[in-house]
Every structure is written in structure tokens, then in C-alpha cells.
Design a protein around this motif. Structure first.
Motif, PDB file in Angstrom:
ATOM      1  N   ASP A   9      70.764  55.144  71.810  1.00  0.00           N
ATOM      2  CA  ASP A   9      70.478  53.786  71.341  1.00  0.00           C
ATOM      3  C   ASP A   9      70.341  53.695  69.830  1.00  0.00           C
ATOM      4  O   ASP A   9      70.246  52.597  69.275  1.00  0.00           O
TER       5      ASP A   9
ATOM      6  N   GLY B 110      63.167  53.276  67.973  1.00  0.00           N
ATOM      7  CA  GLY B 110      63.011  53.595  69.379  1.00  0.00           C
ATOM      8  C   GLY B 110      61.560  53.861  69.708  1.00  0.00           C
ATOM      9  O   GLY B 110      60.668  53.088  69.339  1.00  0.00           O
TER      10      GLY B 110
ATOM     11  N   GLU C  76      65.255  61.026  76.337  1.00  0.00           N
ATOM     12  CA  GLU C  76      65.769  60.562  75.048  1.00  0.00           C
ATOM     13  C   GLU C  76      67.045  61.305  74.692  1.00  0.00           C
ATOM     14  O   GLU C  76      67.038  62.522  74.439  1.00  0.00           O
TER      15      GLU C  76
END
Length: 667
Positions: A15, A43, A11
């Protein structure tokens, strides 16, 4: 070798758009019994922390950026946390042996603030963590109220540097690293698997969260996960799955969990009464019913009082509204008992016409009130908060009316609206429970931590000084006892089990205990099981206890609004636990926490959920709704069955968002 490891999670937050991690700006109580999920991208993460004191203070987590690199940043300061740890959680409960690492920068190093990573995370009150705190690196274990330091060493971190924190957990061995250098080590067998998370109690930045497993550990994880999924699939095949029975359009008169159910005289058909409201003075403290609409189960309006509204503010409420449906005058037709605009009224259930009414009582004793906004009661007359139908006068069924203000006072009336008694309990909690405890044909009243006789006389008070009762159940929970047990969800005071004399049998500090239910969730065990879920502070933790209050199972839901109602779905004497209408995280679980019934991805509402026997076969249907529509689901094999076991459940004459649900079977 590092190259042999399996990268399970990587991670970088790339995004995520710049801005707030999704949150409720009001930091409201909506999630206590609504599956209310703020919009936005999450997410693979969720925030398990909610606190009403943060209203208006903005988000806990934001996504920031520098030179194309993104960070998840914790924004709250230590003095605002009230002992809470801001957290973001990710991962899988079946992760067992793994390595987790994160780049972390403390933007404030003030003592005793911390920042670091959580691992083998069971829920927000039970996990391990590797933290920077007090110029040390600490390896800790959190178990409910207890924090144990397993290992520590000095480490002179600063506010300008990103440090690579890393933990390896294999079996009972735990090793902590900073910048790839081994720093602390411990052995502990308390938690063998769980999710991961990031936490900080002063502003801090996190990025590059990675979870790695060696191939054998990864294979073991996949096998454990696959076995659980397969067991759930097998159980789902054994249980009837939901079939859509009916969709009802609420047009402009819909609401959240402000619905009551009654019966029409013809063919005993059910109808529902929906209440909208207006807020006054302070948030939800003095809500007033603005519109009442009675409809049948085809959506036809039978009658309506007041002006309906399409505004969500008139539909969404984090409190009860004072109305019930009950045949209160023995005429064979349900009446609607409602408090509105400082009047207590009995309405004809078929027409909505007023049959009797009185003014609400005057608000005296204002110096002895609990939790009044701004320390001053707003009106001369009482703004009724909730209503309970009870049997205080020894009739053949409950027809007496108890009304209460928000947290302090009760007034009891007979079915002619003649005052029987009043009581100031200072702290009465949300909703009363009434039952004939002494077998004299008249019901006693458990309200807050108090037991009142049918005449309002105080019999005893539990020795609990703070918070209030959110939900109460009384019943034959433990078969080895010769009397009922009182089970209470008491907010920060946790789960409390008491006998009928006011002696505490067992107490668990499990966070803010918000909802409670009792049912036959584990038919393989004696007695009934107790299910409790939390909200304020660390939300969405679900606990299942046996009849004596011993913990059987615990886990955390990533979405709010888990109503944990017992559902008679199969009709064979075993109860399921209704969570919510959420497609992924809702459905119904058994007493082992296995999701045995799921809802189809058919566009149904997820805001509200409840169970009630609508079709008349003795088994419960599931009602899912929001302010616009209601979807009703019945069993795949629905049909009238002569061998259905029908439990004693909470009567529809006493609806509330704060009633402890139960399901007891005649034995």
C-alpha cells in the motif's frame, strides 16, 4: 498447528507508494514542542528516531520495488548514526504472547552493523531484538544504555539472500528461528508485552512482516486492550471533556509557540502578543523579531510593530524569541519587554510605543562561547536569545530583566535598563529559572548547571561536563525533604535531581531529556510527580517518576510535540498532563498514562498547545493553534466555582519554549 494461529498483522508494504517514508527534511527541532508531522503515508508504522546531524542527508527509510514486490529499505550507514539505531515501529503495546517474522536482506554485512526485528517493544530504548550481527544471530535485550546478549549462534549470512527471521515469545520463553529452523533460545521476564519493529544500522531491505497469535493469546490481548479502553472511557466520563469556547483568526500575523499573555487594565481582560521572526546567518541561531502583534481574545489587533508575513518561515522557529509581558514599572499596565534589531526595549502594552530602550551589549569574550555556528560570532552586538523577568534587587515583585545570548552569557538590568551585572557561564542552556533560595528577598538564578546569587556571583556548578539544560524546575517536590529540589531535563545527560547546595540526588540516563514538568499527577502518592519526555535520538518517550525520582510509568508517543504541561482541569487538586492537540494521540493523560481527556475531531490546529486560565474560574483552558488560527477549549461544565483549588504555576511574565512547567498546591 499453523492454520490455527490468528494473523494479527500482515505487512507487505504494497500500500506504500514508491519513495520516502515521511520525514522532516531539515531533521529539525520543531518536534520538541510542536506537533509537527511531515506529510505522507505511514500505514501502521512510525519512525521514533530523529537526529539534527542528518540535515540535508535525505530519508532514513524508503520504499523500493522489484518485480512487483515492495520492500522497506533502511538507507543510512553506520558511521552516520552516532550510536542510534534506525527503526520503524508498528503494533500494539498490549500484544503479549506472539510470533513475529520478517524477510530481511542485509545490503551491507560490514561489522558491527546489524539488521533484524524488535519485539515486546516498550519504547526505542527498551525492547528485545533478534539480529544478524558479526556473522552471528543474536537475541538481545536493550534496557536504556545497556544491551544484554541473551543467546547467540554463528550464522554466515550474505548480502544477496533474503532470510526469514522469526521470534516466538510466550511468557518468559523466547525462541529465535531462521528459515523456520530453531537457532537460539532464552528465558527472560523483563518485558511481558509490547509492539514490534524493524531495525538496521547499514542499508537493508525488509518485507513480509507477519505477527501471529494462538487463539488464547489473541483473546487475552483483546481482553487486555478492551479493559484499558473501557477504563479510559469511564475516566473520560468522570472528567469534563473539552468544549470549544472561541476561535481566533490570526490572519497574517500568526506564529508557532511564540506567544505571550498579559492583562488589560479594564476588567483584567487578557491579551496576547505574537512574535514573528526572520532567520539570520545559520538556521535558528540568530533569529530576529520581525513583527510583534498585540491582540485581545476576540482577535482584535490592539497594536502592531513591523510587517506581518504569511510565510511559514517567519512563523515556525525551533528556538525562543526574546520578549515578555509584565508590569515592569508598577503603573498597573503591562509592558512588553523585547529585544529587536540589537536593542532592548520596554514598550507600552496598550500602544506598543517605546517607553525606554538601550542598545544590546557588545559581544566580547568571543573566545569563551559555547556552540557558536562556524566557530565565529556573527555580530558586534549580541543577538539576544531570550529574556527572563526576575527580582534581583529586592522589590515587591519581579521587575528586573535578564537577557542571554544563545548558550553562554547573561546580562542583568534593572527596570530602568541600568546594567546590574553580567556573567559568562560558557554553557548556560536555554532558559533560566529564578527563585529566592536563601530567603533574603532577592532571587537566585539557576542557569545551565550553575547557581548564581542575585548579584551574579557564582555559588556552585553541578559536576556535569556535557550537553546543556533544556528545562529546569525548582520546588517542594519531595515532602520528606526540608528544602526544594532542583529538577532538570539535561539533554543526553538525562534527568537530574539536585539539592540546593549542588549535590546530585538522583540521575537517570533516559535518552535526550527535552522537557520536564512537575505536578500532582498521582494524588494517591506523597509529594509531586515528575514527568519527562525525550526528543533528539529516540523521540517521544514519556517517563513519570515519583517525588524521589523512582520510575512509575513509561511509554512512547508515535507523534512529536508532547509538551507535558500540568493542567488544572478539574480544580480539585489533581493535575493532568497535556500532550498535544492530536485527535488520536494527543489530549490529556493522568499519572498512570491513561487518556482521560480527548479533543474533538473538529478541524482544530494541532501544531501548538498550551494551558492557561482564560475564563477566570481558576481552572485552565486549553489553547490549540498554528500560524493561522487558535481554538480555545474550556470544560464541559465550565462555571465560576468557589471551591476550585488554584495551584502556583509558572507565571505568564516568563514565557519560554524551554521552561520546565510546574503546579504546586498550598498544603
Amino acid at each position: 498447528m499453523q492454520e490455527e494461529l490468528v494473523l494479527v498483522r500482515n505487512e507487505t508494504f504494497k500500500d506504500f507508494p514508491i519513495g520516502n517514508f515521511p520525514f522532516d527534511p531539515q531533521h529539525s527541532a520543531m518536534g520538541e514542542y510542536h506537533c509537527y508531522i511531515p506529510e505522507g503515508y505511514r500505514g501502521n508504522w512510525y519512525d521514533p528516531v530523529v537526529y539534527h546531524g542528518w540535515n540535508g542527508s535525505g530519508p532514513t527509510w524508503i520504499v523500493t520495488e522489484e518485480n512487483g514486490k515492495k520492500f522497506m529499505e533502511q538507507t543510512r550507514v553506520l558511521s552516520a548514526l552516532k550510536n542510534l539505531w534506525p527503526m520503524l515501529v508498528s503494533g500494539d503495546e498490549f500484544w503479549q504472547d506472539y510470533s513475529v517474522e520478517v524477510q530481511v536482506r542485509m545490503l551491507s554485512t560490514i561489522s558491527p552493523a546489524h539488521a533484524g526485528i524488535m519485539f515486546r517493544y516498550i519504547h526505542a530504548r527498551s525492547f528485545y531484538a533478534l539480529l544478524f550481527q558479526d556473522k552471528k544471530l543474536k537475541l538481545i535485550k536493550k534496557d536504556q544504555e545497556n544491551i544484554e546478549v541473551l543467546a547467540l549462534c554463528n550464522f554466515n549470512y550474505n548480502c544477496d539472500t533474503f532470510y526469514n527471521l522469526q521470534v516466538e515469545c510466550v511468557g518468559s520463553k523466547i525462541i529465535g528461528y531462521v528459515n523456520n529452523k530453531k537457532m537460539v533460545e532464552a528465558t527472560d521476564r523483563s518485558y511481558t508485552r509490547g509492539k514490534i519493529g524493524i531495525t538496521a544500522t547499514m542499508p537493508a531491505q525488509f518485507t513480509d512482516v507477519r505477527v501471529l497469535m494462538d487463539p488464547q493469546a489473541y483473546k487475552s490481548y483483546l481482553m487486555a486492550k478492551s479493559n484499558w479502553v473501557q477504563v479510559e472511557k469511564n475516566l473520560q466520563c468522570e472528567h469534563p471533556q473539552p468544549v470549544l469556547w472561541k476561535i481566533i483568526d490570526f490572519k497574517n500575523f500568526g506564529a508557532g509557540r511564540q506567544i505571550r499573555f498579559g492583562n488589560l487594565p479594564e476588567n483584567n481582560q487578557k491579551f496576547m502578543v505574537i512574535a514573528q521572526h526572520q532567520k539570520r546567518v545559520h538556521r535558528d541561531a540568530y533569529a530576529n523579531i520581525s513583527c510583534l502583534t498585540a491582540i485581545d481574545f476576540d482577535g482584535n489587533v490592539i497594536w502592531q510593530i513591523g510587517e506581518p508575513s504569511s510565510q511559514k518561515d517567519h512563523a515556525y522557529l525551533t528556538a525562543d524569541l526574546p520578549f515578555q509581558v509584565c508590569d515592569i514599572d508598577f503603573d498597573g499596565v503591562d509592558e512588553v519587554i523585547v529585544a529587536r534589531n540589537f536593542k532592548i526595549m520596554i514598550l507600552d502594552g496598550l500602544t506598543g510605543k517605546i517607553k525606554k530602550q538601550i542598545s544590546a551589549p557588545f559581544s566580547d569574550e568571543t573566545d569563551k562561547l559555547y556552540s557558536v555556528p562556524f566557530g565565529q560570532y556573527a555580530f558586534d552586538r549580541v543577538n539576544i536569545d531570550s529574556i527572563r523577568i526576575a527580582n534581583l534587587t529586592g522589590k515587591t515583585k519581579p521587575t528586573d530583566i535578564i537577557v542571554k545570548d544563545r548558550y553562554s552569557r547573561l546580562w542583568a538590568y534593572d527596570n530602568n535598563l541600568e546594567l546590574l551585572w553580567k556573567f559568562n557561564g560558557n554553557n548556560t542552556g536555554h532558559f533560566m529559572f529564578t527563585k529566592d533560595i536563601d530567603s533574603d528577598g532577592k532571587e537566585e538564578v539557576v542557569v545551565g548547571y550553575h547557581l548564581l546569587d542575585h548579584d551574579g556571583k557564582l555559588l556552585w556548578t553541578l559536576p556535569i561536563e556535557s550537553d546543556h539544560t533544556d528545562e529546569i524546575v525548582i520546588g517542594p517536590i519531595d515532602p520528606e525533604r526540608n528544602e526544594d529540589i532542583i529538577a532538570m531535563a539535561c539533554g543526553d545527560e538525562g534527568l537530574v535531581l539536585s539539592d540546593l547546595k549542588g549535590n546530585i540526588i538522583k540521575r537517570h540516563l533516559i535518552g535526550h531529556a527535552q522537557r520536564i514538568s512537575v505536578g500532582n499527577y498521582r494524588p494517591d502518592l506523597k509529594g509531586y510527580e515528575i514527568c519527562v519526555t525525550t526528543y533528539w535520538g529516540y523521540q517521544g518517550i514519556i517517563y513519570i517518576f515519583d517525588c524521589k525520582g523512582n520510575l512509575l510509568h513509561q511509554f512512547e508517543q508515535p507523534v512529536p510535540g508532547n509538551i507535558i504541561t500540568p493542567v488544572n482541569w478539574t480544580g480539585d487538586g489533581r493535575d493532568l498532563i497535556l500532550l498535544s492537540g492530536h485527535v488520536q494521540h494527543g489530549g490529556m493523560i493522568d499519572g498512570f498514562g491513561r487518556r482521560v481527556v480527548t479533543f474533538p475531531d473538529d478541524g482544530h490546529p494541532i501544531l501548538c498547545a498550551d494551558s492557561i486560565d482564560v475564563t477566570g474560574d481558576g481552572r485552565d483552558e486549553i489553547l490549540l493553534w498554528d500560524e493561522k488560527k487558535m481554538y480555545i477549549y474550556t470544560q464541559q461544565d465550565n462555571g465560576i466555582k468557589s471551591d476550585v483549588l488554584v495551584p502556583n504555576k509558572y507565571s505568564t511574565i516568563n514565557g519560554s519554549n524551554y521552561r520546565g512547567e510546574f503546579s504546586f498546591y498550598n498544603t
